[in-house]
Design an enzyme around this catalytic site. Sequence first.
Site, PDB file in Angstrom:
ATOM      1  N   HIS A  74       0.834  -1.217   0.000  1.00  0.00           N
ATOM      2  CA  HIS A  74       0.000   0.000   0.000  1.00  0.00           C
ATOM      3  C   HIS A  74       0.860   1.256   0.000  1.00  0.00           C
ATOM      4  O   HIS A  74       0.687   2.142  -0.860  1.00  0.00           O
ATOM      5  CB  HIS A  74      -0.909  -0.024   1.235  1.00  0.00           C
ATOM      6  CG  HIS A  74      -1.775   1.177   1.381  1.00  0.00           C
ATOM      7  ND1 HIS A  74      -3.102   1.199   1.020  1.00  0.00           N
ATOM      8  CD2 HIS A  74      -1.513   2.426   1.864  1.00  0.00           C
ATOM      9  CE1 HIS A  74      -3.614   2.399   1.252  1.00  0.00           C
ATOM     10  NE2 HIS A  74      -2.678   3.167   1.777  1.00  0.00           N
ATOM     11  N   GLU A  75       1.782   1.344   0.937  1.00  0.00           N
ATOM     12  CA  GLU A  75       2.614   2.547   1.020  1.00  0.00           C
ATOM     13  C   GLU A  75       3.507   2.683  -0.199  1.00  0.00           C
ATOM     14  O   GLU A  75       3.805   3.794  -0.651  1.00  0.00           O
ATOM     15  CB  GLU A  75       3.435   2.545   2.304  1.00  0.00           C
ATOM     16  CG  GLU A  75       2.609   2.551   3.583  1.00  0.00           C
ATOM     17  CD  GLU A  75       1.602   3.689   3.651  1.00  0.00           C
ATOM     18  OE1 GLU A  75       1.829   4.740   3.013  1.00  0.00           O
ATOM     19  OE2 GLU A  75       0.575   3.535   4.343  1.00  0.00           O
ATOM     20  N   HIS A  96       1.705   4.486  -2.922  1.00  0.00           N
ATOM     21  CA  HIS A  96       1.837   5.940  -2.781  1.00  0.00           C
ATOM     22  C   HIS A  96       3.187   6.403  -3.329  1.00  0.00           C
ATOM     23  O   HIS A  96       3.283   7.440  -4.002  1.00  0.00           O
ATOM     24  CB  HIS A  96       1.743   6.334  -1.308  1.00  0.00           C
ATOM     25  CG  HIS A  96       0.368   6.362  -0.735  1.00  0.00           C
ATOM     26  ND1 HIS A  96      -0.673   7.050  -1.317  1.00  0.00           N
ATOM     27  CD2 HIS A  96      -0.134   5.806   0.398  1.00  0.00           C
ATOM     28  CE1 HIS A  96      -1.761   6.915  -0.572  1.00  0.00           C
ATOM     29  NE2 HIS A  96      -1.463   6.169   0.471  1.00  0.00           N
ATOM     30  N   HIS A 147       3.266   6.770  -6.987  1.00  0.00           N
ATOM     31  CA  HIS A 147       2.555   7.979  -7.413  1.00  0.00           C
ATOM     32  C   HIS A 147       3.512   9.179  -7.417  1.00  0.00           C
ATOM     33  O   HIS A 147       3.419  10.070  -8.282  1.00  0.00           O
ATOM     34  CB  HIS A 147       1.384   8.214  -6.459  1.00  0.00           C
ATOM     35  CG  HIS A 147       0.268   9.019  -7.025  1.00  0.00           C
ATOM     36  ND1 HIS A 147      -0.880   9.286  -6.320  1.00  0.00           N
ATOM     37  CD2 HIS A 147       0.106   9.644  -8.213  1.00  0.00           C
ATOM     38  CE1 HIS A 147      -1.697  10.025  -7.052  1.00  0.00           C
ATOM     39  NE2 HIS A 147      -1.124  10.269  -8.207  1.00  0.00           N
TER      40      HIS A 147
END
Length: 671
Positions: free
Chosen positions: A461-462, A465, A468
Amino acid sequence: MTNPLLQDWDTPFQIAPFDRISDDDFLPAFEAALTAHKDEIAAIADNPEPPTFANTIEAMEAAGKLLDRVLGTFFTVAGADSTETREALQREFSPRLAAHSAEITGNKVLFQRIETLWQERDALGLGDEQARVLMLTRRGFVRAGAALDGVEAERMTEIKSRLAVLGTEFTQNLLADEREWYLELSDPDLEGLPAYLVVAAREAGREKGLAGPVLTTSRSLATPFLQSSPRRDLRETVWRAFTSRGGRGGQTDNRAIAAEILALRKERAALLGYDDFAHYKLETEMAGTPQAVRDLLMAVWSPARAQALADAAILENMLHEDGFTGPLEPWDWHYYAARRRQAEHDLDEAQLKPYLQLDRMIEAAFTCANRLFGLEFSPLDIPLYHPDCRAWEVTRDGRHMAIFIGDYFARGSKRSGAWCSAMRGQAKFPHDQAPVVINVCNFAKGDPALLGYDDARTLFHEFGHALHQMLSNVTYESISGTSVARDFVELPSQLYEHWLEVPEVLREFATHVETGEPMPAEMLDKVLEAANFDQGFQTVEYVASALVDLEFHSGPPPADPMQKQSEILEEIGMPRAIAMRHATPHFAHVFSGDGYSSGYYSYMWSEVMDADAFQAFREAGDAFDAATAKALENNILSTGGSVEAAELYERFRGRLPGVEALLKGRGLIAA
């Protein structure tokens, strides 16, 4: 100019020279950088030339780089490796930064220059990205109170300053509670605990200078204990400690702080002409209105609650079979759910963990990024702010793309949770600037470190980010990377979690810590079959928190947030054996700052999209389909906030999704 924070950094990739920076450097660097930014803003506002995009908007984009550099360094170490000095500096910096921001947005001359450009925008010949930055700049000023005058303007400044103080206090109180509470375990207390958890507890004890194992309120210790300990009395002790963070009375109690924050947010929204803070906050998000958020959450709540109640009946029967009377309690749920999962799926977390080594999961995340986007990761040996940190250079086709830093282990000086931040964002103006991105987690330390399945999901998940940020390809830093609508920012992170569940990824990287053998096919099948296990519980604890957040900020602010929290939970029929994922006194997402206030729903809003987005890869027949990955990068990961979020998603998928994909993905309705 002996202060390393104020010097040009001759370090590799101009990374902060952590080995030369001391706590004594931060305050003078902050003072100098703040003064420099004030001077830059004054020069823009007082420019005798008529306003142009270059001498106003681009000049603002170029200003404040020294302050960004100082604060990027300071807040990185303050959040992940706190000291008393750093906490004191945070308390000093936060209100001063709020006042500085208010001074900029309250500069009438500067705002008039921006307003002139806005009124003349059609004649300026701006490109799409320039027009977007102009719109966002003006909107930011208006929403910050730039159009207010006199007493109202002064009151807005006071509110922002006070909110900054309260947010810092909330965070530091929570950290203090998490740092101070621990439970020493004797040999009989270790009964039933898997070996990996005993090792992690001993490591936690060593960090606190104790000879034996201890439990802390770190989720990576508390949750496995609740899952595995047959000692109901100890489970209750740990659960109560975990859920009472920030609400234990005394100097670190956050309940009065939460009440004051909610009242000030309501006043802030009223000054700007909004009915309440939720209407103000959601105006610029994809959701648009509180009712749209409420509709989504309640559409998910009903099937999730029904599933959770059905599960609770099964778990309560197991409790009674063990000889206990009375109802299932919140400290029972994890334990009996784990036993049920083992019985129904023959899957035991203790058997699974040896296959989920931290280093191998990092390698898996990197390899997926390579196969999808061509990124390559090379380890760097550079000074960082803590010995636990690691760094990599990220390249593509030989071109430098980013620096990635991983800080994975829990420690007393680190606030709880997991997050991604950019010490430096991507930009092309005023010059090319590659991002420096950091992932911070709170995994239990071990040699080697082993992860639970939820931990592995957190890592992916991290890293979503981080991608991105790394793949951002825009001109202006103010719209780069994760500078997007709050209910869109979780799309890349939640989408990337899906690659952990790709069978070929687990087959390659889920290898046994001792034998090196890949996860057996039978276990792999069980992992994937059990992916939706206990989704009623997980969905209910999340949606309850999101609904409380929304209702806190809708209508009049509650004088007693804890009473209001209870009323909301009673109204929606919260199952008694499930607690909110984040109760008010430790709801840092909402009260440490404005980021997720009225916005905790964002994870679910993004999940509606991520469930549909991964379906694009399924439709292509390959989780690593090159054309779909390219479309994802071009339309979402590289574009930052340069285009409205809904338009970006429609470019990728051709339409916006409905909630059905989420419900099917969580197993709450038939696929």
